[in-house]
Design a protein around this motif. Structure first.
Motif, short mmCIF file in Angstrom:
data_model
loop_
_atom_site.label_atom_id
_atom_site.label_comp_id
_atom_site.label_asym_id
_atom_site.label_seq_id
_atom_site.Cartn_x
_atom_site.Cartn_y
_atom_site.Cartn_z
N ARG A 142 0.59 -1.42 -0.72
CA ARG A 142 0.36 0.13 -0.28
C ARG A 142 0.76 1.00 -0.07
NH1 ARG A 142 -2.67 -1.73 5.15
NH2 ARG A 142 -2.14 -3.52 4.78
N ALA A 143 -0.05 2.81 -0.38
CA ALA A 143 1.40 3.66 -0.92
C ALA A 143 1.50 4.03 1.18
CB ALA A 143 0.39 4.05 -2.20
N VAL A 144 1.99 4.89 1.54
CA VAL A 144 2.23 5.13 2.36
C VAL A 144 2.73 6.63 2.21
CG1 VAL A 144 2.54 3.61 3.58
CG2 VAL A 144 4.69 4.68 3.21
N GLY A 145 4.07 6.79 1.28
CA GLY A 145 4.00 8.85 0.39
C GLY A 145 4.58 9.00 -0.57
N PHE A 146 4.67 9.98 -1.05
CA PHE A 146 4.63 10.44 -1.95
C PHE A 146 5.76 11.53 -2.46
CE2 PHE A 146 2.97 14.38 -3.96
CZ PHE A 146 2.36 13.95 -5.39
N LEU A 147 6.65 11.56 -3.98
CA LEU A 147 7.10 11.96 -4.02
C LEU A 147 6.47 12.60 -5.56
CD1 LEU A 147 9.67 13.50 -2.44
CD2 LEU A 147 10.64 12.30 -3.96
N PRO A 148 7.07 14.07 -5.92
CA PRO A 148 6.51 14.42 -7.25
C PRO A 148 7.83 13.84 -8.31
CG PRO A 148 6.59 15.63 -6.17
CD PRO A 148 6.86 15.00 -5.06
N TYR A 149 7.52 13.70 -9.30
CA TYR A 149 8.09 14.54 -10.11
C TYR A 149 9.83 13.24 -10.42
CZ TYR A 149 6.19 19.02 -10.53
OH TYR A 149 5.28 19.70 -10.45
N VAL A 150 9.63 12.87 -9.45
CA VAL A 150 11.30 11.87 -9.70
C VAL A 150 11.17 10.73 -10.59
CG1 VAL A 150 13.54 11.50 -7.92
CG2 VAL A 150 11.90 12.57 -7.75
N GLY A 151 10.19 10.31 -10.62
CA GLY A 151 10.01 9.15 -11.48
C GLY A 151 10.56 9.30 -12.98
N TRP A 152 10.19 10.31 -13.39
CA TRP A 152 10.62 10.48 -14.91
C TRP A 152 11.98 10.58 -15.56
CZ3 TRP A 152 7.01 11.72 -18.84
CH2 TRP A 152 6.12 12.50 -18.22
N VAL A 153 12.11 10.39 -14.58
CA VAL A 153 14.02 9.64 -14.76
C VAL A 153 14.12 8.11 -15.93
CG1 VAL A 153 16.31 9.19 -14.08
CG2 VAL A 153 15.41 10.98 -12.90
N THR A 154 13.53 7.45 -14.48
CA THR A 154 13.17 6.02 -15.26
C THR A 154 12.30 6.01 -16.34
OG1 THR A 154 11.27 5.85 -13.66
CG2 THR A 154 13.27 5.13 -12.83
N ILE A 155 10.77 7.03 -16.21
CA ILE A 155 10.27 7.02 -17.36
C ILE A 155 11.02 7.06 -18.71
CG2 ILE A 155 7.68 7.98 -18.23
CD1 ILE A 155 6.66 7.93 -16.18
N ILE A 156 11.73 8.24 -18.98
CA ILE A 156 12.34 8.44 -19.87
C ILE A 156 12.96 7.07 -20.22
CG2 ILE A 156 14.49 10.09 -20.67
CD1 ILE A 156 12.37 12.41 -18.98
N MET A 157 14.10 6.86 -19.56
CA MET A 157 14.92 5.94 -19.06
C MET A 157 14.52 4.83 -20.16
SD MET A 157 18.22 5.63 -17.00
CE MET A 157 18.42 7.59 -16.24
N THR A 158 13.20 4.04 -19.80
CA THR A 158 12.21 3.41 -20.34
C THR A 158 11.98 3.31 -21.72
OG1 THR A 158 10.51 3.31 -19.03
CG2 THR A 158 12.02 1.65 -18.75
#
Lengths: 180, 159
Positions: A142-158
């Protein structure tokens, strides 16, 4: 001749030492990343402690490219929680909110129905053919915490693997050529 | 030692550390807020009752929900997700939770509201236990932060 031989030997030995040091420091970087990831797995009890949001189905709460921290405890699943689940026959896990819970009196098993906050209907269309409910084993955390935008790195890389290779190459070059 | 690469690396590391620290502080500051929300829900009418072909009971009803959730908002709050759940026990299930209505509150200005609605999601039992069944109406909220830890709580909304 002996003088030249000595010089060649010394150069050779220096290079070998340097290569070894660089190799070790590269190994340290890789292993420490692995240690952090595995430690997070142990602490959170989830097989993937961090997930990247890939779709807009939970907007405006979670946008594409945000990252979520997961936690998997023995606590029962309740309505309103945001869970990450795997559906049989689908590779990519889904992050949606629980809207209905039925917990068995005798076995304690749960039937769970989920829905994305931004979706019109519930998730039965996303589940496997004929599946009405999610069970405990479908849920990864279950989701407990949240951090915006950081995941773009992996999206761009994939999505653009070339950038990944350029980045890995540049970092590798930097590690190998650095003197300290 | 003082090459361009070295300085750029030091600057980047420092910037990321400060950013992470600020995010952590913003998330921690949410703990200082002690919210005092209030809510009241009235079941105005049972619209209809039916037994589905598979034997499950289904009810439709009209609800009046009024709530004041202003105290849930802090400077680190992106939105509050609020939903009303019917909770009851049956011989087969020790807990049934069914979301009847939900909404996303985007800002503090919209967090004091009342709404007159029929149930948004279908109220279907696993079995045939709904006739003259007592159930609790509970208002749950889920505070989504701009960054950091998410908060959730609930309150009994029966008058």
């Amino acid at each position: 001749m002996g003088w030249i031989g000595e010089t060649v030997d010394s150069i050779k030995s220096i290079q070998i030492r340097q290569v070894l040091t660089q190799g070790v420091s590269l190994g340290m970087i890789v292993t420490s990343a692995l240690i952090i990831w595995k430690a997070l797995m142990c602490i959170t009890g989830s097989e993937s402690p961090v997930v990247v949001v890939l779709s807009g189905s939970m907007e405006p709460g979670f946008k594409r490219g945000d990252i979520l921290f997961l936690h998997m405890s023995k606590d029962p699943i309740r309505a309103g929680e945001i869970v990450v689940f795997n559906v049989d026959g689908r590779e990519i896990p889904i992050v949606h909110r629980v809207i209905k819970v039925h917990e068995r009196e005798d076995t304690g098993e749960v039937d769970v129905l989920t829905k994305g906050d931004n979706n019109y209907g519930d998730d039965r269309l996303l589940y496997a053919q004929g599946q009405l409910w999610l069970q405990r084993h479908h849920i990864m955390g279950r989701a407990v915490g949240f951090l915006p935008y950081v995941g773009w790195v992996t999206i761009i890389m994939t999505e653009k693997p070339i950038i990944k290779y350029i980045l890995i190459g540049a970092l590798g070059l930097l590690v190998i050529t650095s003197k300290e | 030692m003082h090459s361009f690469g070295y300085r750029a690396n030091a600057l980047l590391t420092f910037a990321i550390t400060i950013l992470a620290l600020m995010c952590a502080m913003a998330s921690l500051s949410d703990n200082l807020n002690s919210p005092t929300p209030s809510a009241e829900v009235l079941v105005l009418n049972i619209n209809w009752f039916q037994k589905q072909p598979n034997g499950n009971d289904e009810v439709s009803m009209t609800l009046n929900i009024s709530a004041d959730l202003q105290s849930l908002f802090t400077w680190n709050t992106k939105q509050v997700f609020v939903f009303l759940a019917a909770e009851y026990e049956t011989p087969k299930n020790s807990l049934n939770q069914i979301s009847l209505w939900d909404g996303i509150i985007p800002s503090k200005e919209h967090s004091k509201f009342w709404i007159h609605t029929s149930n948004k999601y279908r109220f279907i039992d696993q079995g045939s236990n709904l006739r003259s069944k007592e159930f609790n109406l509970t208002l749950h909220w889920h505070v989504m932060p701009k960054t950091g830890k998410m908060f959730a709580d609930k309150m009994d909304a029966d008058p």
